[in-house]
Design an enzyme around this catalytic site. Sequence first.
Site, PDB file in Angstrom:
ATOM      1  N   TYR A  21      57.709   2.326  35.320  1.00 47.88           N
ATOM      2  CA  TYR A  21      59.001   2.118  35.970  1.00 47.88           C
ATOM      3  C   TYR A  21      59.485   3.328  36.767  1.00 47.88           C
ATOM      4  O   TYR A  21      60.499   3.242  37.456  1.00 47.88           O
ATOM      5  CB  TYR A  21      60.076   1.757  34.933  1.00 47.88           C
ATOM      6  CG  TYR A  21      59.829   0.444  34.240  1.00 47.88           C
ATOM      7  CD1 TYR A  21      59.714  -0.739  34.958  1.00 47.88           C
ATOM      8  CD2 TYR A  21      59.703   0.387  32.859  1.00 47.88           C
ATOM      9  CE1 TYR A  21      59.479  -1.951  34.322  1.00 47.88           C
ATOM     10  CE2 TYR A  21      59.473  -0.814  32.211  1.00 47.88           C
ATOM     11  CZ  TYR A  21      59.366  -1.976  32.947  1.00 47.88           C
ATOM     12  OH  TYR A  21      59.139  -3.162  32.310  1.00 47.88           O
ATOM     13  N   HIS A  26      65.115   0.450  40.088  1.00 45.99           N
ATOM     14  CA  HIS A  26      66.050   0.573  38.957  1.00 45.99           C
ATOM     15  C   HIS A  26      66.138   2.013  38.445  1.00 45.99           C
ATOM     16  O   HIS A  26      67.044   2.339  37.693  1.00 45.99           O
ATOM     17  CB  HIS A  26      65.605  -0.359  37.833  1.00 45.99           C
ATOM     18  CG  HIS A  26      66.714  -1.082  37.138  1.00 45.99           C
ATOM     19  ND1 HIS A  26      67.976  -1.257  37.661  1.00 45.99           N
ATOM     20  CD2 HIS A  26      66.746  -1.681  35.921  1.00 45.99           C
ATOM     21  CE1 HIS A  26      68.719  -1.942  36.812  1.00 45.99           C
ATOM     22  NE2 HIS A  26      68.007  -2.206  35.751  1.00 45.99           N
ATOM     23  N   ASN A  74      69.413  -1.452  29.418  1.00 50.37           N
ATOM     24  CA  ASN A  74      70.458  -2.225  28.757  1.00 50.37           C
ATOM     25  C   ASN A  74      70.883  -1.642  27.406  1.00 50.37           C
ATOM     26  O   ASN A  74      71.795  -2.167  26.769  1.00 50.37           O
ATOM     27  CB  ASN A  74      70.027  -3.687  28.594  1.00 50.37           C
ATOM     28  CG  ASN A  74      68.773  -3.843  27.774  1.00 50.37           C
ATOM     29  OD1 ASN A  74      68.013  -2.903  27.603  1.00 50.37           O
ATOM     30  ND2 ASN A  74      68.543  -5.030  27.263  1.00 50.37           N
TER      31      ASN A  74
END
Length: 180
Positions: A21, A26, A74
């Site tokens: 990632y 993001h 999250n």
Amino acid sequence: MKNNFNKIKLIVGLGNPIKKYNKTRHNVGIWYIRLLSKYFNVQFTKIKKFSGYKSEIFFLNKKILLFFPDIFMNLNGYSIFSLSKFYNISLHEMLIIHDELDLFPGHIKLKYGYGSNGHNGLKSIICKFKNHTFYKRLSIGIGRPIFRNDISNFVLSKPTINEKKLILKSIYESINLFFF
């Protein structure tokens, strides 16, 4: 612009852990924090009890912590909350840096307000702090996918070469504007 940082004690870059990632849309909050640390020539140290990486800079004659969580977006509120409690830093004394779908790549917006605008990382922070305190956030534009139901795949994918250039240019320009 430097007046915006008078009360800032902590700058947090949001993103996801796991190497795959690192270069995704993001994670532009982490991109920002890493580039800022290079400007100030400081290194990050992994702090297990906070589930993240911490460093510090001296700006306007005071110490400002730099931090990015090492847990998923999250859940990052837990990490940020534990760090803030240890250092006695309130949410309104933080600058949260995150990706923003509602801004085109290359656009950045500094906002003082509350709410998450649907961003799961911001939702986690607000939930953990259990209040609607105004806080500062720097939104880095990543644009939106063509199809609305493709948001998850979009934010977890790498930007195009042109988008990445625009995003990095906006990060460099904002660092120069805010800090130099």
